[in-house]
Design an enzyme around this catalytic site. Structure first.
Site, mmCIF file in Angstrom:
data_model
loop_
_atom_site.group_PDB
_atom_site.id
_atom_site.type_symbol
_atom_site.label_atom_id
_atom_site.label_comp_id
_atom_site.label_asym_id
_atom_site.label_seq_id
_atom_site.Cartn_x
_atom_site.Cartn_y
_atom_site.Cartn_z
ATOM 1 N N THR A 33 -5.894 5.471 2.541
ATOM 2 C CA THR A 33 -4.634 6.204 2.422
ATOM 3 C C THR A 33 -4.658 7.149 1.233
ATOM 4 O OG1 THR A 33 -3.388 4.404 3.424
ATOM 5 C CG2 THR A 33 -2.147 5.949 2.076
ATOM 6 N N LYS A 55 0.810 -1.218 0.000
ATOM 7 C CA LYS A 55 0.000 0.000 0.000
ATOM 8 C C LYS A 55 0.839 1.262 0.000
ATOM 9 C CE LYS A 55 -0.649 2.100 3.558
ATOM 10 N NZ LYS A 55 -0.919 2.669 4.891
#
Lengths: 337, 337
Positions: free
Chosen positions: A252, A195
């Protein structure tokens, strides 16, 4: 040494560690934190605040902190590890003799160790000798600032031992923090580690002025390469589509506060890695771990074009604009290929 | 009647239809559009603009428009259908006799027909009698405004006939618009249809003041229920993780321009469906199709809690705040259950 008092030790007083300590205390645990800096631990213990890392938040009275790791660890039934990924091995080496033999070790960290290519739970196992039944990881769409404001948040607690996952999920359940359990530790950790790299790529595209279509494509293709790596390393690909993979990535990439995304944004606007570090005074985790992840992928025979592009920008100094163009123009006829 | 001239007919002059006409013309096609309103088609033909639906964009010279569907369809080798989902059957019924027997029929629509529970490609098949080799769908992270600004965008062209998917992908490929091919028409259509419903749920949570963690959780769990429905209906679940599923959902939920998200946002702030319609002067597609999708899921034995919650708000008048609380507090111990 055994876990007599049954308190929970939180090793690290950064933004996420402090927030998670608050969650644990809200859930009813007695929480003792360890931090490196005297002024930070003093403020936590005496004023119930951590102004530098979690401004504006008052911590529950049940949270105290110390710079003495052995004291914090003494008798802890659960030890939550939340230090910078690349410092885990060294920190943990100094703590091992203070760990209760039956303590649960919980990693809140995301990354792959440089050189060894080990995930954080693997570093924990190697350094402490703990078996998989004693090691858990927590990951999910968990922007600390929102949790600290007690906004509703889901997360994933993963442990090879299902009962221990359930028990720790109970230990950190509150009205606003809802853990789901998992036994796929590998999938949860890979989702979190990759990620950071994908967020860098998304930030680069944004910095070049590209919009939501491009961003959504990079997120989608980035998750697809994460799933390929996860499958090759024996994880369940559905974990990557879950809260600790897709959920974490989407949160995010939506957040203006993400260090990785912001770092990428600056690269996309034409700055070099050195210039970004000079301006932001810090390095994003994805900058450090993209090479480890790429090497892990290469040893597993997995193609990760976005990770490769990020590594080329970060380590070989190729301009971000050029690499984003490479990602977007990559010849791919069929979607599943 | 056969496809003599080989031009492309675009049936619909809304925001997406006009944008896609621009893409086709940029890719080298001769494009003729059909629209219901004389002032819109006149402006497209004479001024190369569609001020009402695509302000600020100049259309390529190769695009013309007419209110006469038979004239637009006469000799068209490819017919792109881009009318409101629930009007497709009636519109198409009037056009069928004008379609060339070998024309490719391309759906740009997202939705499930009320009453019949048919996807758009199924309505096309039923009304025209065309076989699957003549029906294609296009879907992806395709915010029209960004494409109209010629920003880099990926999409998916799906057709059961691989060669026809490849041929049409070629017909709409430009430097900024990059189609991937797929043969999983069902997965691509379901991704697009359920997306509208999930975007409503995301909007509701936002309207209640919830942040990126909650939003990412709803997106993740929403995509998981889309994948369950897709699997039950014979689609490939990896399609749902691709550009036409996850990609489209992420782009929509990031865009302040999404009608579904905005509609949900107003509901989340406490307005009733009637009040939102009165203020926005339009109904979002997800409001119409959530019941069809839910009925489709029920007949397939699939649990879709977010879709169910949205349907309860939209059709039973339950306040959005109450339904979001139900979604978030749903008891789920293991993530994959």
């Amino acid at each position: 040494m055994s876990a007599r008092s049954g308190h929970t030790a939180v090793m690290g007083t950064g933004n996420w560690g402090t927030t998670f300590a608050m969650v644990l205390a809200d859930a009813g645990s007695d929480v003792r934190m360890w931090g490196r800096r005297a002024e930070v631990v003093d403020e936590i213990t005496t004023r119930h605040r951590n102004t530098e890392y979690l401004p504006g938040v008052e911590l529950p009275a049940g949270v105290s902190a110390s710079t003495d790791a052995a004291e914090v660890l003494d008798g802890a039934a659960t030890v939550v590890l939340v230090v910078p990924s690349q410092t885990l091995r060294e920190n943990l080496g100094g703590w091992t003799s203070s760990l209760a033999a039956d303590a649960l070790l919980v990693s809140l960290m995301k990354g792959v160790e440089l050189g060894t290519h080990l995930r954080m739970s693997e570093v924990v196992a190697e350094v402490t000798g703990a078996g998989p039944e004693r090691i858990a990881v927590v990951s999910g769409p968990n922007l600390a600032t929102e949790i600290a404001a007690r906004q509703p948040t889901a997360t994933v607690v993963a442990c090879a031992d299902h009962d221990r996952a359930v028990a720790f999920a109970h230990d950190c359940s509150t009205s606003y923090f809802r853990p789901y359990t998992q036994d796929d530790v590998v999938g949860v950790e890979l989702g979190g580690a990759v990620k950071n790299v994908i967020a860098l790529a998304v930030g680069m595209a944004e910095g070049m002025g590209m919009g939501d279509n491009t961003r959504a494509s990079i997120i989608t293709r980035g998750l697809a390469e994460t799933a390929r790596l996860a499958a090759a390393l024996g994880a369940d690909v559905t974990t990557v589509s879950g809260l600790a993979g897709m959920g974490d990535l989407v949160a995010t990439c939506a957040s203006p506060l993400s260090r990785n995304r912001t770092f990428g944004h600056n690269l996309g606007q034409g700055m070099t890695v050195e210039e970004v570090v000079a301006v932001t005074k810090q390095t994003a985790e994805g900058v450090k771990s993209c090479r480890s992840i790429l090497e892990l992928a290469q040893s597993a025979g997995v193609d990760m074009p976005i990770t490769q592009a990020v590594a080329t920008v970060v380590h070989d100094g190729v301009p971000a604009a050029e690499m984003v163009r490479v990602i977007l123009s990559r010849a791919r006829k069929h979607e599943q290929s």
